[in-house]
Design a protein around this motif. Structure first.
Motif, PDB file in Angstrom:
ATOM      1  N   THR A   1       0.835  -1.208   0.000  1.00  0.00           N
ATOM      2  CA  THR A   1       0.000   0.000   0.000  1.00  0.00           C
ATOM      3  C   THR A   1       0.865   1.251   0.000  1.00  0.00           C
ATOM      4  OG1 THR A   1      -1.822  -1.132   1.135  1.00  0.00           O
ATOM      5  CG2 THR A   1      -1.753   1.277   1.308  1.00  0.00           C
ATOM      6  N   GLY A   2       1.925   1.230   0.802  1.00  0.00           N
ATOM      7  CA  GLY A   2       2.824   2.365   0.855  1.00  0.00           C
ATOM      8  C   GLY A   2       3.523   2.613  -0.472  1.00  0.00           C
ATOM      9  N   LEU A   3       3.971   1.538  -1.112  1.00  0.00           N
ATOM     10  CA  LEU A   3       4.645   1.697  -2.394  1.00  0.00           C
ATOM     11  C   LEU A   3       3.697   2.232  -3.458  1.00  0.00           C
ATOM     12  CD1 LEU A   3       6.865  -1.518  -2.419  1.00  0.00           C
ATOM     13  CD2 LEU A   3       7.629   0.857  -2.147  1.00  0.00           C
TER      14      LEU A   3
ATOM     15  N   VAL B   1      13.189   2.034   5.958  1.00  0.00           N
ATOM     16  CA  VAL B   1      13.014   0.989   4.951  1.00  0.00           C
ATOM     17  C   VAL B   1      12.455   1.587   3.666  1.00  0.00           C
ATOM     18  CG1 VAL B   1      11.735  -1.095   4.349  1.00  0.00           C
ATOM     19  CG2 VAL B   1      12.787  -0.897   6.611  1.00  0.00           C
ATOM     20  N   PHE B   2      11.431   2.430   3.798  1.00  0.00           N
ATOM     21  CA  PHE B   2      10.866   3.042   2.588  1.00  0.00           C
ATOM     22  C   PHE B   2      11.882   3.948   1.910  1.00  0.00           C
ATOM     23  CE2 PHE B   2       6.524   2.056   4.299  1.00  0.00           C
ATOM     24  CZ  PHE B   2       6.105   1.319   3.208  1.00  0.00           C
ATOM     25  N   GLY B   3      12.689   4.640   2.684  1.00  0.00           N
ATOM     26  CA  GLY B   3      13.719   5.467   2.087  1.00  0.00           C
ATOM     27  C   GLY B   3      14.678   4.647   1.245  1.00  0.00           C
TER      28      GLY B   3
ATOM     29  N   TYR C   1       9.040  -4.939  -8.723  1.00  0.00           N
ATOM     30  CA  TYR C   1       8.472  -5.239  -7.411  1.00  0.00           C
ATOM     31  C   TYR C   1       9.075  -6.467  -6.726  1.00  0.00           C
ATOM     32  CZ  TYR C   1       5.563  -6.293  -3.508  1.00  0.00           C
ATOM     33  OH  TYR C   1       5.167  -6.589  -2.249  1.00  0.00           O
ATOM     34  N   PRO C   2       9.320  -7.588  -7.406  1.00  0.00           N
ATOM     35  CA  PRO C   2       9.877  -8.749  -6.688  1.00  0.00           C
ATOM     36  C   PRO C   2      11.148  -8.418  -5.912  1.00  0.00           C
ATOM     37  CG  PRO C   2       9.100  -9.426  -8.832  1.00  0.00           C
ATOM     38  CD  PRO C   2       9.005  -7.927  -8.808  1.00  0.00           C
ATOM     39  N   ALA C   3      12.025  -7.611  -6.487  1.00  0.00           N
ATOM     40  CA  ALA C   3      13.250  -7.222  -5.782  1.00  0.00           C
ATOM     41  C   ALA C   3      12.925  -6.342  -4.577  1.00  0.00           C
ATOM     42  CB  ALA C   3      14.198  -6.497  -6.727  1.00  0.00           C
ATOM     43  N   LEU C   4      11.963  -5.444  -4.723  1.00  0.00           N
ATOM     44  CA  LEU C   4      11.552  -4.607  -3.603  1.00  0.00           C
ATOM     45  C   LEU C   4      10.933  -5.441  -2.493  1.00  0.00           C
ATOM     46  CD1 LEU C   4       9.961  -1.565  -5.478  1.00  0.00           C
ATOM     47  CD2 LEU C   4      12.194  -1.650  -4.353  1.00  0.00           C
ATOM     48  N   ASP C   5      10.149  -6.443  -2.881  1.00  0.00           N
ATOM     49  CA  ASP C   5       9.526  -7.325  -1.903  1.00  0.00           C
ATOM     50  C   ASP C   5      10.586  -8.063  -1.096  1.00  0.00           C
ATOM     51  OD1 ASP C   5       6.949  -8.843  -0.996  1.00  0.00           O
ATOM     52  OD2 ASP C   5       8.359 -10.430  -1.528  1.00  0.00           O
ATOM     53  N   ARG C   6      11.591  -8.584  -1.777  1.00  0.00           N
ATOM     54  CA  ARG C   6      12.666  -9.292  -1.073  1.00  0.00           C
ATOM     55  C   ARG C   6      13.405  -8.364  -0.123  1.00  0.00           C
ATOM     56  NH1 ARG C   6      13.230 -11.616  -6.215  1.00  0.00           N
ATOM     57  NH2 ARG C   6      14.918 -10.163  -6.764  1.00  0.00           N
ATOM     58  N   GLN C   7      13.640  -7.136  -0.568  1.00  0.00           N
ATOM     59  CA  GLN C   7      14.338  -6.167   0.275  1.00  0.00           C
ATOM     60  C   GLN C   7      13.492  -5.804   1.494  1.00  0.00           C
ATOM     61  OE1 GLN C   7      15.718  -2.749  -1.871  1.00  0.00           O
ATOM     62  NE2 GLN C   7      16.445  -1.678  -0.044  1.00  0.00           N
ATOM     63  N   ALA C   8      12.188  -5.632   1.298  1.00  0.00           N
ATOM     64  CA  ALA C   8      11.299  -5.305   2.417  1.00  0.00           C
ATOM     65  C   ALA C   8      11.271  -6.436   3.438  1.00  0.00           C
ATOM     66  CB  ALA C   8       9.887  -5.015   1.906  1.00  0.00           C
ATOM     67  N   ARG C   9      11.188  -7.679   2.964  1.00  0.00           N
ATOM     68  CA  ARG C   9      11.172  -8.830   3.876  1.00  0.00           C
ATOM     69  C   ARG C   9      12.457  -8.904   4.688  1.00  0.00           C
ATOM     70  NH1 ARG C   9       7.265 -12.858   2.591  1.00  0.00           N
ATOM     71  NH2 ARG C   9       6.078 -12.323   0.718  1.00  0.00           N
TER      72      ARG C   9
ATOM     73  N   ASP D   1      14.697   8.787  -1.790  1.00  0.00           N
ATOM     74  CA  ASP D   1      13.736   9.877  -1.999  1.00  0.00           C
ATOM     75  C   ASP D   1      12.838   9.957  -0.761  1.00  0.00           C
ATOM     76  OD1 ASP D   1      11.639  11.556  -2.716  1.00  0.00           O
ATOM     77  OD2 ASP D   1      11.558  10.836  -4.787  1.00  0.00           O
ATOM     78  N   MET D   2      13.216  10.797   0.212  1.00  0.00           N
ATOM     79  CA  MET D   2      12.511  10.819   1.487  1.00  0.00           C
ATOM     80  C   MET D   2      11.142  11.485   1.389  1.00  0.00           C
ATOM     81  SD  MET D   2      14.385   8.948   3.187  1.00  0.00           S
ATOM     82  CE  MET D   2      13.394   9.011   4.690  1.00  0.00           C
ATOM     83  N   TYR D   3      10.921  12.334   0.393  1.00  0.00           N
ATOM     84  CA  TYR D   3       9.577  12.887   0.201  1.00  0.00           C
ATOM     85  C   TYR D   3       8.605  11.752  -0.121  1.00  0.00           C
ATOM     86  CZ  TYR D   3       5.624  15.298  -1.900  1.00  0.00           C
ATOM     87  OH  TYR D   3       4.353  15.717  -2.203  1.00  0.00           O
TER      88      TYR D   3
END
Length: 228
Positions: free
Chosen positions: A29-31, A61-63, A43-51, A69-71
């Motif tokens: 939802t955040g992404l 983590v979102f940064g 997305y699959p790479a982002l998912d792995r990084q988030a996990r 991009d902190m905004y």
């Protein structure tokens, strides 16, 4: 075996609070709020990084997921927190079966209990209240309480020990991720306990330095030699 432990530091999501996919749903939802396609090739790479990083500060983590991009990270984090709050309103937040009783057993034996997580203080407090755990814990901490230094940095474990007036060598840390274990090891905790069935597998927890791996946080009192 009775261990010289006076404080149990417990992870929140996935260890004491059931995750049920909630955290990763909120990450997606955040992404989306940051205009990242969760159906796209990235997305699959982002998912792995988030996990791999989900026990760290969520804004951090979102940064990292959004290339600094902190905004956009703040937009993503706001949407993440609203998603979790919606889950609270809808009654989706529940404890790992027996987690509350385990915390009570630890405190009844004379030990202190601290809860730690990567959520911001407002969301963290809302979750603790929804779970009705205020009377079961001595302190709840987030990275925001230690200048943003989330796990595996040991600052949050040290802060819990300091607040409870317990030396690090008399602290047990239990969590379902490698960040929990690495933070415990770096803090000099007496015991780093991995919990199966959460973010990371038993081999990864042991490789990170877990002294023991248990099926559930409900097994922690027995591991500490306490009545359960």
């Amino acid at each position: 075996m009775l261990l010289p432990v006076r404080l149990a530091v417990l992870d929140l999501a996935g260890t004491t609070m059931a995750d049920d996919g909630l955290v990763l749903d909120a990450v997606r939802t955040g992404l989306r709020a940051a205009r990242v396609s969760v159906d796209g090739p990235r997305y699959p790479a982002l998912d792995r990084q988030a996990r791999a990083t989900m026990d760290r500060s969520t804004i951090t983590v979102f940064g990292e997921l959004l290339d600094g991009d902190m905004y956009r990270a703040r937009r993503a984090n706001d949407a993440f927190e609203e998603c979790v709050c919606e889950a609270v309103r809808n009654g989706r937040v529940r404890e790992i079966p027996g987690a509350g009783a385990a915390m009570s057993a630890i405190r009844d034996a004379g030990l202190a209990v601290a809860l730690i997580c990567g959520f911001g203080p407002s969301l963290r407090d809302r979750l603790v209240d929804a779970l009705d755990w205020r009377e079961r814990v001595d302190v709840v901490l987030s990275p925001a309480d230690v200048a943003g230094q989330g796990l595996p940095d040991p600052a949050v474990v040290h802060a819990a020990a300091r607040i409870c007036d317990v030396p690090a060598e008399q602290v047990a840390v239990a969590g379902d991720s490698t960040a929990d274990i690495e933070g415990a090891v770096r803090a000099g905790a007496a015991l780093a306990v991995g919990v199966r069935g959460g973010a990371h597998s038993e081999p990864r927890l042991r490789a990170a330095g877990a002294d023991a791996v248990i099926d559930s946080v409900t097994d922690l009192p027995a591991l500490l030699g306490l009545p359960s």
